[in-house]
Design a protein around this motif. Structure first.
Motif, PDB file in Angstrom:
ATOM      1  N   GLU A   1      40.608  45.634  41.001  1.00  0.00           N
ATOM      2  CA  GLU A   1      39.858  45.346  39.775  1.00  0.00           C
ATOM      3  C   GLU A   1      38.759  44.317  40.024  1.00  0.00           C
ATOM      4  OE1 GLU A   1      39.837  46.510  36.565  1.00  0.00           O
ATOM      5  OE2 GLU A   1      41.065  48.118  37.391  1.00  0.00           O
ATOM      6  N   ILE A   2      39.066  43.291  40.802  1.00  0.00           N
ATOM      7  CA  ILE A   2      38.075  42.265  41.144  1.00  0.00           C
ATOM      8  C   ILE A   2      36.915  42.906  41.911  1.00  0.00           C
ATOM      9  CG2 ILE A   2      37.641  40.222  42.582  1.00  0.00           C
ATOM     10  CD1 ILE A   2      40.412  39.221  41.770  1.00  0.00           C
ATOM     11  N   ASP A   3      37.232  43.772  42.863  1.00  0.00           N
ATOM     12  CA  ASP A   3      36.184  44.466  43.623  1.00  0.00           C
ATOM     13  C   ASP A   3      35.310  45.308  42.699  1.00  0.00           C
ATOM     14  OD1 ASP A   3      36.905  43.388  46.044  1.00  0.00           O
ATOM     15  OD2 ASP A   3      38.100  45.126  46.677  1.00  0.00           O
ATOM     16  N   SER A   4      35.950  45.991  41.767  1.00  0.00           N
ATOM     17  CA  SER A   4      35.217  46.828  40.817  1.00  0.00           C
ATOM     18  C   SER A   4      34.276  45.986  39.959  1.00  0.00           C
ATOM     19  CB  SER A   4      36.198  47.589  39.933  1.00  0.00           C
ATOM     20  OG  SER A   4      35.517  48.352  38.967  1.00  0.00           O
ATOM     21  N   ILE A   5      34.765  44.848  39.489  1.00  0.00           N
ATOM     22  CA  ILE A   5      33.938  43.944  38.679  1.00  0.00           C
ATOM     23  C   ILE A   5      32.771  43.418  39.505  1.00  0.00           C
ATOM     24  CG2 ILE A   5      33.910  41.682  37.541  1.00  0.00           C
ATOM     25  CD1 ILE A   5      36.821  42.343  36.612  1.00  0.00           C
ATOM     26  N   ASN A   6      33.046  43.022  40.745  1.00  0.00           N
ATOM     27  CA  ASN A   6      31.986  42.516  41.616  1.00  0.00           C
ATOM     28  C   ASN A   6      30.915  43.575  41.854  1.00  0.00           C
ATOM     29  OD1 ASN A   6      33.004  39.943  41.931  1.00  0.00           O
ATOM     30  ND2 ASN A   6      34.155  40.442  43.776  1.00  0.00           N
TER      31      ASN A   6
ATOM     32  N   ILE B   1      50.942  44.986  42.394  1.00  0.00           N
ATOM     33  CA  ILE B   1      50.187  44.289  41.351  1.00  0.00           C
ATOM     34  C   ILE B   1      49.021  43.547  41.974  1.00  0.00           C
ATOM     35  CG2 ILE B   1      50.299  42.435  39.637  1.00  0.00           C
ATOM     36  CD1 ILE B   1      53.227  43.236  39.157  1.00  0.00           C
ATOM     37  N   THR B   2      49.252  42.888  43.086  1.00  0.00           N
ATOM     38  CA  THR B   2      48.192  42.167  43.779  1.00  0.00           C
ATOM     39  C   THR B   2      47.106  43.134  44.233  1.00  0.00           C
ATOM     40  OG1 THR B   2      49.793  40.541  44.556  1.00  0.00           O
ATOM     41  CG2 THR B   2      47.690  40.599  45.686  1.00  0.00           C
ATOM     42  N   GLY B   3      47.505  44.259  44.773  1.00  0.00           N
ATOM     43  CA  GLY B   3      46.533  45.258  45.225  1.00  0.00           C
ATOM     44  C   GLY B   3      45.699  45.771  44.063  1.00  0.00           C
TER      45      GLY B   3
END
Length: 66
Positions: free
Chosen positions: A12-17, A5-7
């Protein structure tokens, strides 16, 4: 179980960034294009003014010499 889940969350955070950076780069590119167009327009107006000035100077010379 927390690790997957953390991965996924970090992915997702990387994708948004990346999307935000792409959006910011597109905005910068658009602004640069606007600035380039404005500079080209100003350059054209300056060149036209120089041409008109030269034409008027030629006419002044013609009038003063005749």
């Amino acid at each position: 179980m927390i690790q997957p889940i953390t991965g996924k969350f970090l992915s997702e955070i990387d994708s948004i960034n990346k999307k935000q950076k792409q959006s910011q780069l597109l905005e910068i590119k658009d602004k640069l294009r606007e600035m380039q167009n404005a500079l080209e327009s100003q350059s054209n107006r300056t060149e036209q003014a120089k041409e008109r000035t030269s034409e008027l100077e030629d006419k002044v010379l013609e009038v003063t010499q005749s």
